[in-house]
Design a protein around this motif. Structure first.
Motif, mmCIF file in Angstrom:
data_model
loop_
_atom_site.group_PDB
_atom_site.id
_atom_site.type_symbol
_atom_site.label_atom_id
_atom_site.label_comp_id
_atom_site.label_asym_id
_atom_site.label_seq_id
_atom_site.Cartn_x
_atom_site.Cartn_y
_atom_site.Cartn_z
ATOM 1 N N GLU A 116 0.945 -1.772 -0.208
ATOM 2 C CA GLU A 116 0.186 0.280 0.254
ATOM 3 C C GLU A 116 0.644 1.291 0.172
ATOM 4 N N MET A 117 2.242 1.196 0.901
ATOM 5 C CA MET A 117 3.203 2.444 0.499
ATOM 6 C C MET A 117 3.213 2.518 -1.042
ATOM 7 N N LEU A 118 3.592 1.592 -1.353
ATOM 8 C CA LEU A 118 4.250 1.651 -2.720
ATOM 9 C C LEU A 118 3.280 1.779 -3.632
ATOM 10 N N SER A 119 1.859 1.566 -3.523
ATOM 11 C CA SER A 119 0.356 2.232 -4.438
ATOM 12 C C SER A 119 0.601 3.682 -3.710
ATOM 13 N N ASN A 120 0.734 4.103 -3.013
ATOM 14 C CA ASN A 120 -0.014 5.670 -2.718
ATOM 15 C C ASN A 120 1.509 6.080 -3.246
ATOM 16 N N LEU A 124 0.703 9.171 -6.017
ATOM 17 C CA LEU A 124 0.819 10.693 -6.070
ATOM 18 C C LEU A 124 1.793 11.149 -6.980
ATOM 19 N N LEU A 125 2.677 10.374 -7.317
ATOM 20 C CA LEU A 125 4.388 10.725 -7.960
ATOM 21 C C LEU A 125 4.001 10.662 -9.625
ATOM 22 N N GLU A 126 3.116 9.154 -9.641
ATOM 23 C CA GLU A 126 2.940 8.505 -10.626
ATOM 24 C C GLU A 126 2.046 8.482 -11.454
ATOM 25 N N ALA A 127 1.070 9.131 -11.461
ATOM 26 C CA ALA A 127 -0.311 9.296 -11.774
ATOM 27 C C ALA A 127 0.283 10.491 -13.199
ATOM 28 N N PRO A 128 -0.639 10.295 -13.742
ATOM 29 C CA PRO A 128 -1.012 10.975 -15.057
ATOM 30 C C PRO A 128 -0.692 12.156 -14.839
ATOM 31 N N GLN A 129 -0.418 13.108 -15.615
ATOM 32 C CA GLN A 129 0.040 14.977 -15.273
ATOM 33 C C GLN A 129 -1.239 15.931 -15.266
ATOM 34 N N LYS A 130 -0.662 16.539 -13.846
ATOM 35 C CA LYS A 130 -2.164 17.196 -12.928
ATOM 36 C C LYS A 130 -0.836 18.488 -13.173
ATOM 37 N N TRP A 131 -1.913 19.179 -12.806
ATOM 38 C CA TRP A 131 -1.446 20.371 -12.182
ATOM 39 C C TRP A 131 -0.535 20.737 -10.944
ATOM 40 N N ILE A 132 -0.678 19.622 -10.025
ATOM 41 C CA ILE A 132 -0.222 19.964 -8.960
ATOM 42 C C ILE A 132 0.055 18.218 -8.587
ATOM 43 N N ASN A 133 0.293 17.425 -7.929
ATOM 44 C CA ASN A 133 0.641 16.075 -7.810
ATOM 45 C C ASN A 133 -0.829 15.747 -6.467
ATOM 46 N N LYS A 410 8.362 17.664 -5.539
ATOM 47 C CA LYS A 410 9.420 17.313 -3.941
ATOM 48 C C LYS A 410 8.901 17.410 -3.212
ATOM 49 N N CYS A 411 7.405 15.805 -3.590
ATOM 50 C CA CYS A 411 6.944 15.947 -3.184
ATOM 51 C C CYS A 411 6.979 15.663 -1.511
#
Length: 426
Positions: A116-120, A124-133, A410-411
């Protein structure tokens, strides 16, 4: 995946560390994960204390995505890495040896990280492009959590603004009055002419500015050094300033400034002619301005200092030789607010810090009394969360957040990003 995720897992023990073993099957007991090294050359964590098998080790920890990165980064040739006691990696793809040919113990984190940590992390950081993660979660942060982080970000922003102030202090041999003049000149020029106005101010010894008592003479000095008196025209005021400037240039041995000011795509109230005339009026009417600024405690006192307008010629002109409707061209409240945000509060912070007594609550109060800036980034934050920026402190902090954290992914250095990971993994 990035190394900073592995840094996070190691630093905060966000893996099954109680059962963790090296790739050789030895038990690992982390007594001290070490001091995170974020700026200096060398291993990622200094002075760790780890029990591996039945042996207690004290030394450094290096972190990589793959073990082979040790050789890709040429650590085997670098004496900084001689005291590494544990190699922490996501994937162990090659054995790593010390100079004495002994193998460095390796912890392969992918074996011990909770799914679940890897999934989170990936969400947060590897989802499709967003304005902010974290845009889909931004509204969930508590007011207390957001306020504390924004205050820290604003202090961080002041620290960054202090870099230019320190540089100017060095160039002026610690003359705070001269630095304030240069800083104000830069911000009178706004984004379009900030660099040119700063170059103009730096090209004039501040002792010369202090000696001048007449606004027309000070305008001649500013306009001349800003390269605004070089063209030919039959305008009588232009000719007067041109003659005055030639005298000043010779008397004070002024060197030509190479930066050109811009009029293109500027609203007339922001024309360099108007802003330089206002800057001249400020220094005619407010002598020892820095001494007054450093003693000021309230926003109203600052507004009173900047109650200025152009000289009489510019009441019916925006450029030389072209008459316009007569208007009193005072500094607007909005413009003064920008000066406070970008010049006044930063130099007060830098001076107080140099004296070892920062009155951060007073600086916060001044910024919290100013309306939030309005730009595309602030509007977007306010869409994600109602009234995210209700004052200038918050809008400045959000700009710091966007440019120094969100845009750089830099989340894991952001308190909001960390809290999201921790909350979701619980």
């Amino acid at each position: 995946m990035k190394e900073d995720f592995l840094h996070y897992l190691w630093k905060f023990k966000k893996f099954n560390f109680l059962k963790a073993e090296t790739t050789a099957g030895e038990n690992i007991k982390i007594l001290n994960s070490g001091l995170h090294n974020v700026q200096n050359p060398g291993p990622d964590f200094f002075n760790a204390k780890i029990e591996i098998g039945n042996q207690l080790w004290a030394g450094n920890v290096e972190i990589h995505l793959k073990s082979s990165d040790w050789y890709a980064h040429h650590h085997e040739r670098d004496a900084h890495y001689d005291n590494v006691i544990l190699h922490v990696v996501w994937e162990d793809d090659v054995a790593v040896f010390r100079k004495d040919k002994t193998q460095i113990p390796t912890l392969q984190l992918k074996d011990w990280t909770l799914p679940e940590m890897l999934s989170n992390y990936k969400n947060l950081l590897e989802a499709p492009q967003k304005w902010i993660n974290c845009e889909s979660d931004f509204h969930q942060f508590t007011d207390f959590q957001l306020k504390n982080w924004l205050e820290r970000l604003y202090v961080e922003r002041l620290e960054q603004k202090s870099i230019l102030i320190k540089k100017l202090l060095k160039e002026t041999e610690n003359n705070w009055e001269a630095v304030l003049f240069q800083l104000l000149a830069k911000n009178f020029g706004l984004n379009k002419n900030g660099k040119a106005f700063l170059a103009m101010a730096k090209s004039i010894p501040f002792s010369v500015v202090r000696k001048i008592e007449e606004v027309e003479i000070l305008e001649a000095l500013y306009f001349g050094q800003a390269n605004l008196l070089s063209q030919e025209t039959d305008d009588s005021y232009f000719i007067q300033l041109q003659k005055e400037y030639e005298y000043l240039k010779h008397k004070f041995q002024l060197q030509a400034n190479q930066q050109e000011v811009q009029f293109f795509r500027l609203r007339p109230p922001n024309f360099p002619t108007i802003r330089l005339s206002q800057l001249a009026q400020l220094y005619i009417h407010q002598k020892n301005l820095f001494s007054k600024i450093k003693a000021i405690q309230t926003l109203e006192e600052i507004y009173q200092l900047f109650e200025i307008e152009t000289s009489s010629y510019w009441k019916n002109h925006y450029s030389f030789g072209k008459e316009s409707k007569v208007t009193t061209k005072k500094l607007s409240k909005k413009f003064i607010d920008l000066l406070i945000i970008n010049s006044i509060v930063p130099i007060k912070f830098a001076y107080q810090k140099s004296q070892g007594k920062v009155e951060v609550e007073n600086l916060f109060h001044i910024l919290e009394s100013i309306e939030a800036e309005s730009n595309s980034s602030i509007k977007k934050f306010n869409q994600l969360r109602d009234k995210t920026a209700s004052n200038a402190l918050e809008s400045q902090a959000l700009l710091q957040l966007k440019s120094n954290y969100c845009d750089l992914n830099k989340c894991l250095q952001c308190e909001l990003g960390l809290s999201l990971l921790q909350r979701k993994a619980s």
